[in-house]
Design a protein around this motif. Sequence first.
Motif, PDB file in Angstrom:
ATOM      1  N   ALA A  17       3.071  13.381 -52.507  1.00 56.95           N
ATOM      2  CA  ALA A  17       4.276  12.561 -52.639  1.00 56.95           C
ATOM      3  C   ALA A  17       4.845  12.206 -51.268  1.00 56.95           C
ATOM      4  CB  ALA A  17       5.319  13.312 -53.469  1.00 56.95           C
ATOM      5  N   GLU A  18       4.885  13.166 -50.358  1.00 57.30           N
ATOM      6  CA  GLU A  18       5.423  12.890 -49.025  1.00 57.30           C
ATOM      7  C   GLU A  18       4.588  11.843 -48.301  1.00 57.30           C
ATOM      8  OE1 GLU A  18       7.012  15.307 -45.103  1.00 57.30           O
ATOM      9  OE2 GLU A  18       5.547  16.254 -46.418  1.00 57.30           O
ATOM     10  N   TYR A  19       3.278  11.947 -48.414  1.00 59.26           N
ATOM     11  CA  TYR A  19       2.396  10.994 -47.739  1.00 59.26           C
ATOM     12  C   TYR A  19       2.606   9.584 -48.289  1.00 59.26           C
ATOM     13  CZ  TYR A  19      -1.899   8.814 -46.055  1.00 59.26           C
ATOM     14  OH  TYR A  19      -2.803   7.977 -45.450  1.00 59.26           O
ATOM     15  N   ASP A  20       2.642   9.464 -49.625  1.00 58.34           N
ATOM     16  CA  ASP A  20       2.787   8.135 -50.220  1.00 58.34           C
ATOM     17  C   ASP A  20       4.180   7.558 -49.997  1.00 58.34           C
ATOM     18  OD1 ASP A  20       0.212   8.245 -51.005  1.00 58.34           O
ATOM     19  OD2 ASP A  20       0.586   8.421 -53.151  1.00 58.34           O
ATOM     20  N   LEU A  21       5.222   8.394 -50.107  1.00 65.80           N
ATOM     21  CA  LEU A  21       6.579   7.891 -49.928  1.00 65.80           C
ATOM     22  C   LEU A  21       6.852   7.517 -48.474  1.00 65.80           C
ATOM     23  CD1 LEU A  21       8.635  10.295 -52.218  1.00 65.80           C
ATOM     24  CD2 LEU A  21       8.082   7.894 -52.623  1.00 65.80           C
TER      25      LEU A  21
END
Length: 514
Positions: free
Chosen positions: A223-227
């Motif tokens: 999630a952190e990478y995509d966001l």
Amino acid sequence: MSGARAVAAILATDLRQRLRTPRFWLLIAGLAGLMWWCFPAMDRDYLTVSVGEGMRGRYSSAWIGMVSALMYSSTLSVAGFYLVRGTVVRDLETRTWQLLVATTMSRGAYLLAKWLSHMVVFALLIGAGLAVGLVAQMLRAEDLRIDLLELVKPVLVLTMPSLALTAALAVWFDLVPWLRRSAGNLLFFVVWVMLLTFGVSQAEQAPGAALPWPGDPHGLLVAEYDLSHAWPTVDAGKELGLSVGSQALEGKAPVLLDWTHWQLSAATLRARGAWLGLALVLLVLAVPFLDRCAAHVGNPRKALGDGARLRWLDAVLSPLQRGTFGTLLAAEVRLALRPRKAWWWLALLAAMGVQAFAPEKAMAVAVIVAWVLAMDVFARLVLREHETRTAALVFTAPGMRTRLLQVRALVAVGLAWLLVLPAILRLAVVNPQAALSALVVGASLAAWGMATGVLFRNGRMFELALLALAYIGVQGGLLLNVAVAPMDTLRWHLLGLPLALAILAIGWPRMETR
């Protein structure tokens, strides 16, 4: 019986057993209600899921789904374990397994049914949370377009693989004999903490690089990478970090970002698929061990041999055995202490030594460790008749219900104090407030352990709460760390103690009928 029919039959039986209890629905309602806290209004001074410094997405269906997925993935992956485990143990201890094994049902079908029943329970909890999220989206009115696909997508991609792994571990912990009780609950909490930090070091070593494969089991890195790549122009082009948990805004209004669609990449799907695959592999690996583990449902002769080592206990307790109450008290102490293994006594001696001679910070941690060592006593002391189904027999003695409760309360509180006696004596000289706090916390733990036992009819909820508080206390938080703001800790426990006593007083008389 075909494999599919066997799975469906066991799944339906487990679900009926769970769904017919009012406390299960109360738990779903409680957890769903907590989801409301995850969607604060603009005028509130905190965020639960944020990117960067004080920034979050508008309450679109996609952001509601992402917040729900991240919160459930990180919390339900641990709380869910304590909620669903025990169905395999129940089949083994009630000899239901002997009936099932006599059919044509395969071992794999049995374990698959148990795993699926765990997943259905998780799905019910998540569904209730998503419903709360939709209500929040309507009431907050930041983005009124409903997109059910975007709402469910984060849950399917992030949360379900995490919970699949939890469900597989719940099956394993039910199978392995020495993991079926409190030792397994403690070990799983340690494993969960390790899994929570898995892959974070890779991300810190290579910020901005490609997603470390396979990421962490809870999907936080994914999630952190995509966001962080969804808003590349925000904050002067810097990458945005992801924060899951309460973040204070300190009087500032949150910065709202538009995020209505999660563009899934092949790398994301492979990373999450790897954790789902690991869960299924663990389930398959359990099949060859099922019969061997099912044969170990308790060995009375071995338990008797374990207790025979504590000959000194009889000498210590002999002065008590001069009356009915004292004899009952001595019997309860024996039942609580005789099953303890050698490692337990060694760990307790080490903890008491640290309490007596180590610096104050280490002493406070040793106090917490000592209470954790006795968590099964606090949690299961009132459950003996319920688990052995002897309540109707035991409570036929005149006044036994009242006397037994008094004795067990005395044993629980006495043990809570005795385990931390070196710290209490030491603090009484150098920090009397901390010593008083330790006495109150010990009594509170004993009361809440017994109260949750009569409320939930198992000790897992109390053990989860105690382990979570122990983790916070070791980090320097309140409630169990008596060296940090002892009077605040004392006040919190004094406020909660009347509620625990009320639950115990109301629930204990009903133990015979449930």
